[in-house]
Design a protein around this motif. Structure first.
Motif, PDB file in Angstrom:
ATOM      1  N   UNK A  67       0.871  -1.184   0.000  1.00 37.50           N
ATOM      2  CA  UNK A  67       0.000   0.000   0.000  1.00 37.50           C
ATOM      3  C   UNK A  67       0.906   1.232   0.000  1.00 37.50           C
ATOM      4  N   UNK A  68       0.834   2.028  -1.060  1.00 38.32           N
ATOM      5  CA  UNK A  68       1.673   3.216  -1.188  1.00 38.32           C
ATOM      6  C   UNK A  68       0.772   4.419  -1.445  1.00 38.32           C
ATOM      7  N   UNK A  69       0.814   5.383  -0.545  1.00 39.20           N
ATOM      8  CA  UNK A  69      -0.031   6.570  -0.652  1.00 39.20           C
ATOM      9  C   UNK A  69       0.821   7.787  -1.000  1.00 39.20           C
ATOM     10  N   UNK A  70       0.446   8.524  -2.035  1.00 37.02           N
ATOM     11  CA  UNK A  70       1.108   9.781  -2.390  1.00 37.02           C
ATOM     12  C   UNK A  70       0.040  10.865  -2.526  1.00 37.02           C
ATOM     13  N   UNK A  71       0.456  12.069  -2.866  1.00 33.02           N
ATOM     14  CA  UNK A  71      -0.482  13.188  -2.967  1.00 33.02           C
ATOM     15  C   UNK A  71      -1.600  12.934  -3.974  1.00 33.02           C
TER      16      UNK A  71
END
Length: 357
Positions: free
Chosen positions: A323-327
Motif C-alpha cells: 500500500x503506497x499513498x502519495x499526494x
C-alpha cells in the motif's frame, strides 16, 4: 591500465510507481537511505576505488539538473562526465555510446559498468569485487560479470549458469559461463534456483574498451555504427540520430549472444531495488515481515508494506499486500503482482493521464 566507471541512470523506475515518477525517478530518491539518493550511494562506492574525474554517468536529458546537483555539486564528479540521452533507447545504445565518449576522453581502458539503483551495503567487500573484476578485464579476453546466489525464484533478474572454475594468477576464482538467461518465466526461474548451478546477474560488468568494441560491433553492428559515429561527432547526439538505434537491452544485444563471459561471485550482499516487493525484502524490520512508514496503525498484518503520506492509514488483517499513498495516487497490490505495475502505467498512458506518470 586506467580504470573508469560508468553509472547507468536513465530509467524511469516504473515498477516503483507511484513514488518513482518520470520527473523524479527512483535513482534520484532516498529509497534505501534516510538522506542519500540511490545514485549518490552508487557514486560513493565507486569513489572509494577511483577518482571522481574517472566516473561517468549516462542519464536522460530531463534528469540533467538532478544529476548535476546530486553528483557534480555534492560529490565533485565533473560536469562534462554527465552524458544525457535526448531520448531513451534502452541500455545497449546507452552503454555503447557512453563507452565511445569515455574512449575519446581516456583512450583504451577498463570500464566498470554499474546500474544506479542496486542495494550494496559493504563498501570494503564491494571494493574487493571491483578490483577482482577490473584486474581480470584488463586481459581483454572476456566480459567479467558479477553474480550472487539467488535466494528465491525471481522473474525480473538475469540468471548466469556456471561452468568451469578458473584460478587467476592473483589467486581469484572466476567461473566460465555456460549460459545466460535474462528474465526467465517463473517455471524456469524455479528450476534455475533449485539446480544450484546459477547466480543472479547483479548488473555489474567490467570490460576493456577495445574488447567491448570488437564484440559489440560483431553482435550489434547497427547500434555500434550509429553510436560510434555520434561519439566521434558529438554534434550528432540528437534525438533524430540517436533515435535510429534499435531499442535493445545490453543483455539482448550482447550478453545473451556472446561466448566470452566470465563471472565472479560477489563478496557483498546485493539486491536490485526495482520493485515494491524488493523494498519489502530490504525493509521488513518490523515483526511479521512488515514495514510501515508514515502515520500507520496496523493490526494483525503479515508480510505487508505500507508507506503513508499525509493521512492516517489504518490496516487490519492484511497479508502479502503493498500500500503506497502519495499526494495524487494510491497503490494497492499483492506482493506477487507488483511486477504488473507497468501494465497500470500503460493503461494510464492510453487514457492520456501523463500528469500522473
Amino acid at each position: 591500465m586506467k580504470v573508469a566507471a560508468l553509472i547507468l541512470a536513465g530509467g524511469y523506475g516504473e515498477r516503483l510507481w507511484p513514488k518513482s515518477r518520470k520527473n523524479l525517478p527512483k535513482q534520484f530518491l532516498p529509497i534505501t537511505h534516510q538522506s542519500k539518493t540511490m545514485i549518490q550511494l552508487t557514486a560513493e562506492r565507486l569513489l572509494a576505488a577511483i577518482l571522481p574525474q574517472n566516473i561517468f554517468v549516462m542519464t536522460n536529458i530531463q534528469y540533467k539538473a538532478l544529476a548535476q546537483q546530486q553528483l557534480c555539486e555534492d560529490l565533485q564528479i565533473p560536469l562534462q562526465n554527465i552524458f544525457c540521452e535526448p531520448c531513451s533507447q534502452n541500455t545497449a545504445a546507452a552503454v555503447a555510446l557512453a563507452i565511445g565518449f569515455i574512449e575519446g576522453k581516456m583512450g583504451d581502458c577498463v570500464v566498470f559498468i554499474s546500474a544506479a539503483d542496486a542495494k550494496i551495503e559493504n563498501t570494503e567487500h564491494f571494493l574487493q569485487t571491483f578490483n577482482q573484476c577490473t584486474n581480470i578485464a584488463q586481459k581483454g579476453e572476456h566480459f567479467v560479470m558479477v553474480g550472487t546466489a539467488p535466494t528465491h525464484a525471481e522473474t525480473a533478474f538475469g540468471y548466469i549458469q556456471l561452468k568451469n572454475a578458473r584460478l587467476e594468477q592473483s589467486g581469484d576464482t572466476v567461473f566460465e559461463v555456460a549460459s545466460y538467461t535474462d528474465k526467465p518465466d517463473l517455471q524456469k526461474a524455479k528450476s534455475f534456483v533449485e539446480s544450484g548451478e546459477y547466480l543472479w546477474n547483479t548488473c555489474l560488468l567490467a570490460t576493456k574498451i577495445s574488447f567491448f568494441n570488437r564484440q559489440f560491433g560483431f553482435y550489434a553492428p547497427e547500434i555500434f555504427e550509429i553510436t560510434q559515429n555520434i561519439a566521434k561527432n558529438p554534434g550528432l547526439f540528437t534525438k533524430e540520430e540517436y533515435g535510429k538505434c534499435p531499442s535493445l537491452s545490453l543483455d539482448e544485444a550482447l550478453l545473451q549472444k556472446c561466448q566470452k563471459l566470465l563471472v565472479v561471485k560477489a563478496a557483498f550482499d546485493w539486491d536490485d531495488v526495482g520493485s515494491w516487493n524488493a523494498i519489502s525484502r530490504i525493509k521488513n524490520d518490523f515483526s511479521d515481515a512488515n514495514f510501515f512508514a508514515g502515520d500507520v496503525v496496523a493490526l494483525n498484518c503479515k508480510n505487508t508494506l505500507i508507506e503513508g503520506n499525509k493521512k492516517l492509514i489504518a490496516a487490519v488483517g492484511l497479508e502479502d499486500l503493498i500500500v503506497i499513498d502519495t499526494d495524487d495516487a494510491l497503490l494497492i497490490c499483492r506482493q506477487d503482482q507488483c511486477q504488473k505495475i507497468k501494465e497500470v502505467l500503460e493503461t494510464l498512458k492510453q487514457q492520456n493521464r501523463s500528469q500522473i506518470l
